[in-house]
Design an enzyme around this catalytic site. Sequence first.
Site, PDB file in Angstrom:
ATOM      1  N   GLY A  17       0.925  -1.069   0.162  1.00  8.77           N
ATOM      2  CA  GLY A  17       0.062   0.028  -0.096  1.00  8.77           C
ATOM      3  C   GLY A  17       0.955   1.148   0.089  1.00  8.77           C
ATOM      4  N   ASN A  18       2.213   0.996  -0.116  1.00  8.36           N
ATOM      5  CA  ASN A  18       3.108   1.936   0.172  1.00  8.36           C
ATOM      6  C   ASN A  18       3.264   2.736  -1.213  1.00  8.36           C
ATOM      7  OD1 ASN A  18       5.619   3.585   0.353  1.00  8.36           O
ATOM      8  ND2 ASN A  18       6.324   2.241   1.885  1.00  8.36           N
ATOM      9  N   ASP A  68       9.559  -7.560   0.657  1.00  8.67           N
ATOM     10  CA  ASP A  68       9.599  -7.028   2.136  1.00  8.67           C
ATOM     11  C   ASP A  68      10.847  -6.550   2.280  1.00  8.67           C
ATOM     12  OD1 ASP A  68       8.098  -7.115   4.624  1.00  8.67           O
ATOM     13  OD2 ASP A  68       9.836  -8.124   5.370  1.00  8.67           O
ATOM     14  N   SER A  69      11.024  -5.365   3.167  1.00 11.32           N
ATOM     15  CA  SER A  69      12.262  -4.591   3.098  1.00 11.32           C
ATOM     16  C   SER A  69      12.424  -4.164   4.480  1.00 11.32           C
ATOM     17  CB  SER A  69      12.481  -3.505   2.136  1.00 11.32           C
ATOM     18  OG  SER A  69      11.285  -2.774   2.071  1.00 11.32           O
ATOM     19  N   LYS A 117       7.206   3.027  -2.530  1.00 10.13           N
ATOM     20  CA  LYS A 117       7.434   1.710  -3.055  1.00 10.13           C
ATOM     21  C   LYS A 117       6.976   1.572  -4.579  1.00 10.13           C
ATOM     22  CE  LYS A 117       8.159  -1.586   0.863  1.00 10.13           C
ATOM     23  NZ  LYS A 117       7.788  -2.531   1.346  1.00 10.13           N
ATOM     24  N   PHE A 164      12.280   8.028   1.461  1.00  7.62           N
ATOM     25  CA  PHE A 164      11.529   7.842   2.577  1.00  7.62           C
ATOM     26  C   PHE A 164      11.968   7.025   3.727  1.00  7.62           C
ATOM     27  CE2 PHE A 164      10.127   3.007   1.958  1.00  7.62           C
ATOM     28  CZ  PHE A 164      10.630   3.020   0.890  1.00  7.62           C
ATOM     29  N   GLY A 165      11.286   6.882   4.718  1.00  8.09           N
ATOM     30  CA  GLY A 165      11.805   5.887   5.739  1.00  8.09           C
ATOM     31  C   GLY A 165      13.024   6.331   6.466  1.00  8.09           C
ATOM     32  N   ASP A 198      16.047   6.633   4.993  1.00  7.87           N
ATOM     33  CA  ASP A 198      16.709   6.989   4.083  1.00  7.87           C
ATOM     34  C   ASP A 198      17.901   8.240   4.528  1.00  7.87           C
ATOM     35  OD1 ASP A 198      16.124   5.504   1.953  1.00  7.87           O
ATOM     36  OD2 ASP A 198      14.986   6.693   0.779  1.00  7.87           O
ATOM     37  N   ARG A 254      16.396  -2.240  -3.265  1.00  4.81           N
ATOM     38  CA  ARG A 254      15.158  -2.479  -4.137  1.00  4.81           C
ATOM     39  C   ARG A 254      15.411  -2.310  -5.680  1.00  4.81           C
ATOM     40  NH1 ARG A 254      12.491   0.627  -1.808  1.00  4.81           N
ATOM     41  NH2 ARG A 254      11.742  -0.732  -0.187  1.00  4.81           N
TER      42      ARG A 254
HETATM   43  P1  IMP Z   1       7.569  -3.327   4.496  1.00  6.48           P
HETATM   44  O1  IMP Z   1       6.580  -2.530   3.933  1.00  6.48           O
HETATM   45  O2  IMP Z   1       6.726  -4.236   5.412  1.00  6.48           O
HETATM   46  O3  IMP Z   1       8.444  -3.920   3.596  1.00  6.48           O
HETATM   47  O4  IMP Z   1       8.460  -2.273   5.412  1.00  6.48           O
HETATM   48  C1  IMP Z   1       9.364  -1.799   5.078  1.00  6.48           C
HETATM   49  C2  IMP Z   1       9.916  -0.581   5.836  1.00  6.48           C
HETATM   50  O5  IMP Z   1      11.385  -0.650   6.230  1.00  6.48           O
HETATM   51  C3  IMP Z   1       9.455   0.670   5.395  1.00  6.48           C
HETATM   52  O6  IMP Z   1       8.399   1.183   6.175  1.00  6.48           O
HETATM   53  C4  IMP Z   1      10.795   1.756   5.930  1.00  6.48           C
HETATM   54  O7  IMP Z   1      10.457   1.890   7.175  1.00  6.48           O
HETATM   55  C5  IMP Z   1      11.878   0.403   5.545  1.00  6.48           C
HETATM   56  N1  IMP Z   1      12.456   0.774   4.280  1.00  6.48           N
HETATM   57  C6  IMP Z   1      12.196  -0.348   3.249  1.00  6.48           C
HETATM   58  N2  IMP Z   1      12.942   0.136   2.070  1.00  6.48           N
HETATM   59  C7  IMP Z   1      13.403   1.389   2.511  1.00  6.48           C
HETATM   60  C8  IMP Z   1      14.045   2.361   1.596  1.00  6.48           C
HETATM   61  O8  IMP Z   1      14.307   2.135   0.495  1.00  6.48           O
HETATM   62  N3  IMP Z   1      14.327   3.512   2.359  1.00  6.48           N
HETATM   63  C9  IMP Z   1      14.020   3.793   3.690  1.00  6.48           C
HETATM   64  N4  IMP Z   1      13.290   3.159   4.368  1.00  6.48           N
HETATM   65  C10 IMP Z   1      13.243   1.652   3.898  1.00  6.48           C
END
Ligand code: IMP
Length: 194
Positions: free
Chosen positions: A8-9, A67-68, A12, A151-152, A154, A180
Amino acid sequence: MKLYIATGNEHKKKEFMQILQGIHCVLPKDEGISFDPEETGSSFLENALIKAKALFSEVKQPVIADDSGICIDALGGMPGVYSARYGDKAGKILNAEEKNMLVLQQMTGKQERSCRFVCCIVLMLSSDRIYTVQETCEGIVADKPFGEGGFGYDPIVYLPTFQKTVAELSEEEKNRFSHRGKAGAKIAALLKML
Ligand code: IMP
């Protein structure tokens, strides 16, 4: 080709659209599908599979799920699979800025600052055709947040190669170098081959 992205992001989705050029990427919410499976896995792969299978069972068409998160060595690999909900408590969900401040606080005084972003992507073409790729982007936890992009986490991940945080990279630089971006490029190559 139409590919559902099990997230839902919007950040991403934007990155995936840039990485998977030529492929029509659709979020479940774009088609009014509610999608929020419980991420009960203990690895990025387990969680990516949970998301891919959940969405595939709804749409019965090709999906990708990622998943990241960020793994910090001095914190024993945390936030890891808990990156999206790190520091959250009942009644209080931290925003990205607050999560970053929490991590920086936990890293106060630590000499060992190595970390990596990890991204596991699952491409599910049918219930029996499943491909996975997992990639990393190595960095160092910065002392303070820098940069406005991405985001997040970074703003707090410094990349010695660029002498910048991930939030200071252009979109093109991030997609070329990021966890990613690297995993997505391999999925794109696989899709071309298939
Ligand atoms: P997911 O949606 O459950 O995979 O949650 C991934 C979380 O990891 C995100 O909400 C971010 O907080 C963090 N994250 C994943 N990829 C990135 C990125 O490319 N940059 C910064 N934070 C990331």
